[in-house]
Design a protein around this motif. Structure first.
Motif, PDB file in Angstrom:
ATOM      1  N   UNK A 118       0.848  -1.195   0.000  1.00 52.31           N
ATOM      2  CA  UNK A 118       0.000   0.000   0.000  1.00 52.31           C
ATOM      3  C   UNK A 118       0.878   1.237   0.000  1.00 52.31           C
ATOM      4  N   UNK A 119       0.349   2.332  -0.517  1.00 49.74           N
ATOM      5  CA  UNK A 119       1.119   3.586  -0.561  1.00 49.74           C
ATOM      6  C   UNK A 119       0.950   4.391   0.714  1.00 49.74           C
ATOM      7  N   UNK A 120      -0.140   4.207   1.433  1.00 48.18           N
ATOM      8  CA  UNK A 120      -0.395   4.954   2.662  1.00 48.18           C
ATOM      9  C   UNK A 120      -1.244   4.083   3.573  1.00 48.18           C
ATOM     10  N   UNK A 121      -0.842   3.976   4.809  1.00 49.25           N
ATOM     11  CA  UNK A 121      -1.546   3.048   5.701  1.00 49.25           C
ATOM     12  C   UNK A 121      -1.141   3.305   7.150  1.00 49.25           C
ATOM     13  N   UNK A 122      -1.790   2.577   8.027  1.00 49.50           N
ATOM     14  CA  UNK A 122      -1.451   2.595   9.453  1.00 49.50           C
ATOM     15  C   UNK A 122      -1.378   1.158   9.930  1.00 49.50           C
ATOM     16  N   UNK A 123      -0.275   0.798  10.564  1.00 50.42           N
ATOM     17  CA  UNK A 123      -0.118  -0.570  11.043  1.00 50.42           C
ATOM     18  C   UNK A 123      -0.955  -0.749  12.318  1.00 50.42           C
ATOM     19  N   UNK A 176     -13.032 -12.257   8.009  1.00 51.93           N
ATOM     20  CA  UNK A 176     -12.885 -11.957   9.429  1.00 51.93           C
ATOM     21  C   UNK A 176     -12.120 -10.638   9.570  1.00 51.93           C
ATOM     22  N   UNK A 177     -12.848  -9.524   9.533  1.00 53.46           N
ATOM     23  CA  UNK A 177     -12.236  -8.192   9.609  1.00 53.46           C
ATOM     24  C   UNK A 177     -13.158  -7.261  10.378  1.00 53.46           C
ATOM     25  N   UNK A 178     -12.589  -6.468  11.274  1.00 51.52           N
ATOM     26  CA  UNK A 178     -13.386  -5.516  12.065  1.00 51.52           C
ATOM     27  C   UNK A 178     -13.409  -4.128  11.451  1.00 51.52           C
ATOM     28  N   UNK A 179     -12.618  -3.919  10.400  1.00 51.88           N
ATOM     29  CA  UNK A 179     -12.587  -2.623   9.727  1.00 51.88           C
ATOM     30  C   UNK A 179     -11.805  -2.758   8.438  1.00 51.88           C
ATOM     31  N   UNK A 180     -11.863  -1.771   7.549  1.00 54.41           N
ATOM     32  CA  UNK A 180     -11.149  -1.853   6.269  1.00 54.41           C
ATOM     33  C   UNK A 180      -9.633  -1.882   6.480  1.00 54.41           C
ATOM     34  N   UNK A 181      -8.980  -2.931   5.997  1.00 55.53           N
ATOM     35  CA  UNK A 181      -7.527  -3.051   6.093  1.00 55.53           C
ATOM     36  C   UNK A 181      -7.056  -4.180   5.186  1.00 55.53           C
ATOM     37  N   UNK A 182      -5.738  -4.205   4.954  1.00 55.27           N
ATOM     38  CA  UNK A 182      -5.118  -5.289   4.210  1.00 55.27           C
ATOM     39  C   UNK A 182      -4.359  -6.172   5.188  1.00 55.27           C
ATOM     40  N   UNK A 215      -1.349  -3.709  -9.914  1.00 59.37           N
ATOM     41  CA  UNK A 215      -2.590  -3.633  -9.136  1.00 59.37           C
ATOM     42  C   UNK A 215      -3.175  -5.029  -8.955  1.00 59.37           C
ATOM     43  N   UNK A 216      -3.441  -5.421  -7.702  1.00 60.13           N
ATOM     44  CA  UNK A 216      -4.023  -6.727  -7.387  1.00 60.13           C
ATOM     45  C   UNK A 216      -5.485  -6.624  -6.988  1.00 60.13           C
ATOM     46  N   UNK A 217      -5.867  -5.514  -6.366  1.00 59.49           N
ATOM     47  CA  UNK A 217      -7.242  -5.348  -5.893  1.00 59.49           C
ATOM     48  C   UNK A 217      -7.357  -4.103  -5.030  1.00 59.49           C
ATOM     49  N   UNK A 218      -8.395  -4.099  -4.167  1.00 60.20           N
ATOM     50  CA  UNK A 218      -8.670  -2.898  -3.377  1.00 60.20           C
ATOM     51  C   UNK A 218      -8.985  -3.278  -1.921  1.00 60.20           C
ATOM     52  N   UNK A 219      -8.586  -2.394  -1.033  1.00 56.92           N
ATOM     53  CA  UNK A 219      -8.802  -2.625   0.408  1.00 56.92           C
ATOM     54  C   UNK A 219     -10.287  -2.749   0.714  1.00 56.92           C
ATOM     55  N   UNK A 220     -10.604  -3.726   1.567  1.00 63.89           N
ATOM     56  CA  UNK A 220     -11.982  -3.907   2.017  1.00 63.89           C
ATOM     57  C   UNK A 220     -12.017  -4.421   3.446  1.00 63.89           C
ATOM     58  N   UNK A 276      -6.322   1.117   6.016  1.00 60.56           N
ATOM     59  CA  UNK A 276      -6.416   2.155   4.985  1.00 60.56           C
ATOM     60  C   UNK A 276      -7.889   2.288   4.611  1.00 60.56           C
ATOM     61  N   UNK A 277      -8.278   3.403   4.004  1.00 58.43           N
ATOM     62  CA  UNK A 277      -9.685   3.586   3.633  1.00 58.43           C
ATOM     63  C   UNK A 277     -10.169   2.518   2.647  1.00 58.43           C
ATOM     64  N   UNK A 278     -11.453   2.217   2.718  1.00 62.80           N
ATOM     65  CA  UNK A 278     -12.074   1.275   1.792  1.00 62.80           C
ATOM     66  C   UNK A 278     -11.794   1.712   0.355  1.00 62.80           C
TER      67      UNK A 278
END
Length: 388
Positions: A266-271, A363-369, A354-359, A295-297
């Protein structure tokens, strides 16, 4: 046989009781008799009750709550003892106010000064507003305050509900006139403010209100302390912000590769979770096998290294929509929780493709990779493969 004067009186007057002056020696108790135990039961009197009643004539503007605070009494007890039918007072009413008498050994507090126990969430501003006071009024009654903003839970404060001024403690050798001269106030004003009728009754340890005097030096000290506390708080805020920013890594799509040839997906994110993250395990009771990049959806996801897509679809084990890329030599990367997939199985991809998009699928509590690195089918710590 010679008779003494007492025998003569007994002979002539028998058992009659006469008011005849006798020698003072005859009035002393018989020593032998005084050594005998008393024939009657000794009655021990209980000490006087440690309370009293003040009679007060209501003045305009006074209320039960105000009077209870002033006298250190209870509004309900005043109402009951005075036989009141309502809590509304009328000027001229006579009230009976129950008060607790202080021991002679206890320090004396001026009339209208009461103790306040700091509760949860209390601030000087809040306490001052509740009693219709200024901050400096409370500081003057508590000149040893350590801070304007940090009040320890359970601490005791003096609240001046009557006259306002500097609250001091009488020291050894202090006299009322010496204290008046020290602070430049009239002796009669000092005595009247503190309800003192006998200046000689003031003793060391008693508390006095010096009317018209404010703790300006204490207030200036506390304001400087407040500036320092706020400066330190701002430093802490900046330090934490810098620590959070350090976890945000801006990575170019191409270039910026690690020694092992990987780039961030990702180009911008929070661990938000690391490999084998202890917090993650405590929360979900499962081992975290990768690294989570929030990262945002819809944020684009790129291949960390060139390879062949070996899987692209829905996972049955919690990954949601995911993509797996084989980089050769038993090295694989996995990209999970996508909202959309942009490649298909068998497709050759370059690094940064490009492989896809963050969602937040699976099993995910929020948008992330959720990003994994696998060597020979076993997960490894992605941090060891990505550029720092």
């Amino acid at each position: 046989m010679a008779l003494n004067l007492r025998d003569i009186f007994k002979l002539f007057f028998g058992g009659s009781l006469l008011a005849i002056p006798i020698s003072p020696l005859d009035m002393l108790p018989d020593l032998e008799a005084s050594l005998q135990p008393p024939s009657e039961e000794v009655i021990v009197l209980e000490p006087a009750p440690n309370y009293g009643v003040v009679f007060h004539t209501v003045r305009p503007g006074e209320s039960l709550v105000l009077l209870a605070s002033r006298y250190g009494s209870d509004a309900g007890a005043i109402k009951k003892l005075s036989g009141l039918k309502t809590t509304v007072l009328q000027p001229g009413q006579e009230l009976k106010i129950p008060i607790e008498a202080k021991s002679e050994d206890e320090p004396r507090l001026p009339p209208g000064v009461q103790e306040y126990t700091v509760g949860k969430g209390d601030t000087l501003e809040r306490i001052a507003k509740a009693y219709g006071l200024r901050i400096i009024d409370i500081v003057s009654a508590n000149p040893d305050l350590a801070s304007l903003d940090q009040l320890p839970l359970g601490a005791k404060l003096y609240i001046p509900t009557g006259s306002r001024g500097l609250l001091i403690k009488v020291g050894e050798g202090d006299t009322l006139d010496a204290i008046a001269a020290r602070y430049g106030v009239k002796l009669e004003d000092l005595a009247r403010t503190n309800g003192i009728n006998d200046p000689l009754a003031v003793k060391p340890g008693d508390m006095l209100i010096v009317p018209g005097v404010a703790a300006q030096e204490a207030m200036a000290r506390l304001e400087e302390r407040r500036k320092e506390e706020r400066r330190l708080a701002e430093e802490r805020r900046r330090r934490l912000a810098a620590q959070r920013a350090a976890r945000l890594r801006q990575v170019a799509y191409r270039g910026g590769t690690s020694a092992k040839g990987f780039q961030w997906p990702l180009s911008s994110f929070r661990i938000t979770a690391y490999y084998h993250d202890a917090n993650y395990y405590r929360r979900f009771r499962r081992v975290h096998t990768g690294i989570d990049l929030a990262a945002p959806q819809g944020t684009p996801i790129y291949a960390a290294k060139a390879g062949v897509v070996t899987a692209a679809g829905w996972s049955r084990v919690g990954y949601g929509y995911y993509v797996k890329v084989n980089h050769g030599g038993g090295v694989e990367t996995l990209y999970a929780h996508m909202s959309r997939i942009a490649v298909r199985a068998g497709q050759q991809v370059k690094q940064g493709a490009l492989l896809g998009y963050v969602g937040r699928t699976g099993f995910a509590t929020g948008p992330h990779l959720h990003f994994e690195v696998r060597i020979g089918g076993r997960t490894q710590n992605p941090w060891s493969y990505l550029p720092h």
